[in-house]
Design a protein around this motif. Sequence first.
Motif, short mmCIF file in Angstrom:
data_model
loop_
_atom_site.label_atom_id
_atom_site.label_comp_id
_atom_site.label_asym_id
_atom_site.label_seq_id
_atom_site.Cartn_x
_atom_site.Cartn_y
_atom_site.Cartn_z
N ASN A 176 -10.00 2.57 -1.06
CA ASN A 176 -8.83 2.99 -1.84
C ASN A 176 -7.87 1.81 -2.06
OD1 ASN A 176 -8.16 2.94 0.86
ND2 ASN A 176 -6.93 4.82 0.83
N ALA A 177 -7.82 0.89 -1.07
CA ALA A 177 -6.95 -0.28 -1.22
C ALA A 177 -7.49 -1.21 -2.31
CB ALA A 177 -6.85 -1.04 0.10
N ARG A 178 -8.81 -1.40 -2.30
CA ARG A 178 -9.43 -2.28 -3.30
C ARG A 178 -9.28 -1.73 -4.70
NH1 ARG A 178 -15.22 -2.97 -0.90
NH2 ARG A 178 -15.67 -3.68 -3.01
N GLU A 179 -9.32 -0.41 -4.76
CA GLU A 179 -9.25 0.25 -6.06
C GLU A 179 -7.85 0.14 -6.65
OE1 GLU A 179 -10.26 4.73 -7.64
OE2 GLU A 179 -10.60 4.20 -5.53
N GLY B 213 -2.75 5.27 3.03
CA GLY B 213 -3.49 5.48 4.26
C GLY B 213 -4.89 4.88 4.21
N ILE B 214 -5.61 4.98 5.31
CA ILE B 214 -6.95 4.40 5.40
C ILE B 214 -7.95 5.55 5.53
CG2 ILE B 214 -8.45 2.83 6.71
CD1 ILE B 214 -5.71 1.71 7.90
N PRO B 215 -8.96 5.61 4.66
CA PRO B 215 -9.93 6.70 4.77
C PRO B 215 -10.54 6.72 6.17
CG PRO B 215 -10.37 5.35 2.83
CD PRO B 215 -9.30 4.65 3.61
N LYS B 216 -10.68 7.93 6.71
CA LYS B 216 -11.18 8.09 8.07
C LYS B 216 -12.50 7.33 8.29
CE LYS B 216 -10.40 11.11 11.67
NZ LYS B 216 -9.08 10.84 12.14
N TRP C 14 -3.38 -1.92 17.12
CA TRP C 14 -4.08 -0.68 16.75
C TRP C 14 -3.29 0.02 15.65
CZ3 TRP C 14 -0.77 -1.22 20.72
CH2 TRP C 14 0.19 -0.22 20.94
N PHE C 15 -3.79 1.17 15.20
CA PHE C 15 -3.08 1.86 14.13
C PHE C 15 -3.36 3.35 14.17
CE2 PHE C 15 -6.60 2.98 11.41
CZ PHE C 15 -7.58 2.12 11.85
N VAL C 16 -2.50 4.11 13.50
CA VAL C 16 -2.81 5.52 13.23
C VAL C 16 -2.64 5.68 11.73
CG1 VAL C 16 -2.26 6.56 15.46
CG2 VAL C 16 -0.44 6.18 13.82
N SER C 17 -3.56 6.40 11.12
CA SER C 17 -3.50 6.51 9.67
C SER C 17 -4.10 7.81 9.17
CB SER C 17 -4.25 5.33 9.05
OG SER C 17 -4.17 5.40 7.64
N GLU C 18 -3.51 8.30 8.09
CA GLU C 18 -4.07 9.49 7.46
C GLU C 18 -4.06 9.21 5.96
OE1 GLU C 18 -3.17 14.18 7.19
OE2 GLU C 18 -2.28 13.13 8.90
N GLU C 19 -5.18 9.46 5.33
CA GLU C 19 -5.28 9.15 3.91
C GLU C 19 -4.23 9.93 3.12
OE1 GLU C 19 -9.28 9.26 2.48
OE2 GLU C 19 -8.77 8.14 0.67
N ASP C 20 -3.58 9.25 2.20
CA ASP C 20 -2.53 9.80 1.34
C ASP C 20 -1.26 10.20 2.10
OD1 ASP C 20 -4.10 9.45 -0.92
OD2 ASP C 20 -5.11 11.38 -0.61
N TYR D 7 0.80 -1.23 0.00
CA TYR D 7 0.00 0.00 0.00
C TYR D 7 0.83 1.28 0.00
CZ TYR D 7 -3.71 -3.34 0.80
OH TYR D 7 -4.56 -4.41 0.66
N SER D 8 2.19 1.15 0.07
CA SER D 8 2.99 2.38 -0.03
C SER D 8 3.39 2.61 -1.48
CB SER D 8 4.22 2.30 0.88
OG SER D 8 4.99 1.19 0.55
#
Lengths: 491, 132
Positions: free
Chosen positions: A433-436, A415-418, A461-467, A387-388
Amino acid sequence: MPAATSPRLARRATGLLIAAVALFAAVAAVDVAIAVYGGDRWLALRLLGYALSLGMLATVIVRVTRKSADDTDELLSRNIDLQTARHQLEGMLDNERKNEVELAKNVLDLERAQKELREINARMAREKAVDEAMLGSIGDGVVATDDKAVILFMNASAKETLLWDPKTMIGKSLPEISLLANERGEHIGFDQHPMHLALTTGKKIVSKKFYFLRKDGLNLAVYISATPVLVDGKVIGAIEVFRDITQEKLIDQAKSEFVSLASHQLRTPLSTIGWYAEMLLSGDAGRLPKEAREYVLEISTSNKRMVDLVSSLLNVSRIDLGTFAVEPVQSRFEDIVQEVVKEAQPQIAQNKTELKTTVDSSIGQIMLDPRLMHMVFQNLLSNAVKYSGAGGKVAISVRKTADHIELSVADNGMGIPKSQQGKIFTKLFRADNAREKVTDGNGLGLYIVKAIAEQSGGKAWFVSEEDRGTTFFVSLPLAGMQPKTGSRALS
Amino acid sequence: MPKVKQKILIVEDEPPLRAVLAQKFRSAGFAVLEARQGEEGLALCFAKKPDGVVLDIVMPRLDGVGFLRQLREDDWGAKVPVVVLTNLSEDDATREAVRGLADVYVTKTNHSLDAVVTLVRTCLVDAAQKEV
């Protein structure tokens, strides 16, 4: 006040009378003196006689008056006494009246309290009837004991399940009649009985690993929950709830066997496809034209995905059945991370991923299930690289904090959409976004990572921000992974 | 004198798998014997005394576990290297049953044919060293 005025008036009247008599006597004496000096002796004698008579009369009057005054005084004082007594009586009477009112009020209060008590009794009787009906109708066996494990109550299901007669069991000691065995049929002492543990520790104990040794010789697989009854923090008894789980165990076993068999059956054609594709690619059937080779490569890649999917589904079914084991042995994070990175090298090279690995060397040897830990890193690293995207940056880190070991895999990817972050650990879920952008993925990896972390005494757990990227974290106890017994290992 | 080819017995009930394994081992320089299930495999094994056995587990008549038990009772059979190739999960109960009876136990889908050949070669070398 009349009682005090009357004797004073009487005494004043007596005084005036004496003064009047004395005045009269003085006038008479003056008359006598005039008569004596005037020479009328006879008159003088007569007057003297009057005076004496008057004096005597006055004395008598004075005496009588004094006597009467005294009597009056006495009468008055008696009167006062009587009046005081009357006042006292009246006071007492008043008090009596007040007491009577108070009493009447108390009687009313009592009647009210009695009524309330009757209502409470009726309500309690109703509640007891409902409780008994409830306890009697539920399928689970219920046994209540005091703090010495003496049986106070048991419901109909307990009787049906264990063939105990409640009439003869109440008052008996639980250790005498509740005989437990382990999976091998070996007798378990009361010191390991969930009820004993609940009574001694004051904590709720739940177990699925015991069997009840029934008096008809049948060993019954049971789910037991033992809950202490606490009053002001003191254990006064405990409630045991149990259920025959023979059928559940059989179903679990059947499911487990089905999954094993199904995965075997699924893998057989997969290994055929894989090996024939390998033969074609290695030129065993002659050199393939470029285009044909590409097609066969596609077949081979898809086949590998299918193999991974079957393995993941098998693992998920073991997680869901709770049958997978955690078997920690002394291991080093460095070795596991190194192995995972080595295996992922083709993927890393293909994506031109910039990988950084940091393992806190002070951790050294620690209790880890190498196979499970491998799975955790493998899933997180593969996701991070995938995913990177091309030329992405990925960092693996293992560090020790004050109270746990923390593993993290960070990437600077999509990243993962909020809006979808809440579902990311859900089985089969993949963010839009990952599937796409990346079609390869089955949505099972993170579910497995989380299950492994939680079953080993840790968290994920995770922390993520799209893009901007995502960092996944897994924490473990400082001592490493906690063991968990189970019939299957994840593979 | 030309080097004598090492003899491998493949006991596998799935024809396509048996065929591809046989093909691979032949092209890797082995002489190959094939059996379609355990009973046939055991008979062939005692008759031809191969250098090594590639064995499936789930098979009709006599499965891989039964094959191994009978094989290991024999003096010669106790020493012959056996690589178990199965698609049962690695932790399946059979793995326990096979433990100590087989030299290697691997899942088919997780290994390429090349890897299987390498494994068998390693086992043969190990067995030869033990002989010495």
